[in-house]
Write an enzyme that holds these catalytic residues in place. Sequence first.
Site, short mmCIF file in Angstrom:
data_model
loop_
_atom_site.label_atom_id
_atom_site.label_comp_id
_atom_site.label_asym_id
_atom_site.label_seq_id
_atom_site.Cartn_x
_atom_site.Cartn_y
_atom_site.Cartn_z
N LYS A 196 0.87 -1.18 0.00
CA LYS A 196 0.00 0.00 0.00
C LYS A 196 0.91 1.23 0.00
O LYS A 196 1.40 1.66 1.02
CB LYS A 196 -0.90 0.00 1.24
N GLU A 272 8.55 1.36 11.76
CA GLU A 272 9.66 2.32 11.71
C GLU A 272 9.02 3.68 11.54
O GLU A 272 8.39 3.96 10.52
CB GLU A 272 10.61 2.00 10.56
N CYS A 307 12.87 10.74 8.19
CA CYS A 307 12.64 10.41 9.59
C CYS A 307 13.91 10.48 10.44
O CYS A 307 13.83 10.68 11.65
CB CYS A 307 12.00 9.03 9.71
N GLU A 404 8.92 16.31 15.91
CA GLU A 404 9.41 16.10 14.55
C GLU A 404 8.74 17.10 13.61
O GLU A 404 7.52 17.21 13.56
CB GLU A 404 9.11 14.67 14.09
#
Length: 508
Positions: A196, A272, A307, A404
Amino acid sequence: MSDTALTPPSHAELQRIAAGLRLPDRAFLDGDWSASDNGALFETANPATGAALSTLAHCGQKDVDRAVAAARGSFRSGVWSRCAPEKRKEALLKLAALIRRDGVRLAVMESLESGKPIRDCLREITQEVPAIFQWYGELVDKSYGHVAPTGQEDCAMVVREPIGVVAAVLPWNFPLLMATWKLAPALASGCSVIVKPAEETSLTALSLAALAIEAGIPAGVLNVLTGPGETTGRLIGQHPDIDSVSFTGSTDVGRLFLQYAGSSNLKTVGLEMGGKSPFIVLDDADLTEDLIDNAVMAAFWNGGQNCSANMRQLVARSRQDAYVEKIIARTKQIVIGDPLDPATDMGPLISAGQRNRVQAYVAKGVEEGARRVLEAGVPNGRGHYLGPTVFADLRPEMTIAREEIFGPVLGVLPVDSMDQALQIANGTDYGLHATVYTRDLDRAMYFARRLECGTVAVNGFTEGDIKTPFGGYRRSGSLARDKGLEAMAQYQQIKTIWLRLSAMGLSA
């Protein structure tokens, strides 16, 4: 021209390739292209211009059911899961060759859809992606179980088997590379896979599925469902006949996949997720051109949409001014422009919403007292462009030092000692990556052992290579890892086979 050539094609040639692309417009199920069952569609767009690129299938419940049925059928048939390992190896090596053949076309497609600079796309897709499929292909027939020690009356074998039907749910920042990190070990293990892709970046995953058929991977082993995470992704997470989900993306969405697993069949979930990674410059490190280049890349590579981005940079207070001056000078050299131009260092952010999110963080930084020493430019014209911002005098409690941002923001946080640097570096909910610069090996190992994260890079920003596992601590991830031998564990079951030899009259 070889797709693996180090010199990229010219801007004009890349534009010509882009104009001639035939873009996928359907999902890929059971070996063939497929419209959504209910005819629902969504658009994918070029973030550099805002123009639509393709209209794709918005896959719903029946499409997910069909993909799972195809994957389960291929798995149970044994056509891939139980074939000789050499056959899987042969198909994965051929897939690597096909990606090399079509690498420039795939790189242009990804640059158009993601806004990533073409130099990055070419390096990832013509070099890294096929090398990963080749690495795991070569590993297929070199993975062994073992025999446990027993008395002579018994024999105990420990074997590894494919876990079954795997769903790989991908982010938009490294579309084909992240697909490969998951697909290569899953396919090598003998699993059947449903991919996906992020709704913003679906095209290269779809193209890869067609190449897999050409490479000899049987129909149903690799399926691609397109659609938004809130619908298609949720249906995948909740499906009772998927055995494992491997997810890369935000921490908030990772939590949802754990909830989906808990409310359905307790499928395994490998995560992750986000990060707030520190870049630590100890007081004995020289502020060389290499260090500054790495610091700027650590924060601004892929527009900060990474990330493991090291935007939180911890520097001795006495050296902050000199460090910031060099960072500003180097950042001003970044070329922002058309992603298909090989001269471009930074393209647009993925969407208007992402640009607005980053700008809100920048405003928050100013409001909370961070000193903005370089203000982001917003180029005129169409597209979701946002230039780099640099802050100095961050404090650990500031929002931009804790959360973040996922955009081109670099913040320098002054520290007064090694212990304070370590305390601040670990003072976050995340634990994905860290970089440390020092000339002292003892200091390097002291920090490497005590930094609470999955990867520590010393004297250079890097995530390692295919041989080294990648993943995080705490809210950055689960025990699952991408890359390396360790990635195989996500896609395998461990089985013990205990033979009572004495019952067969075979013991000594």
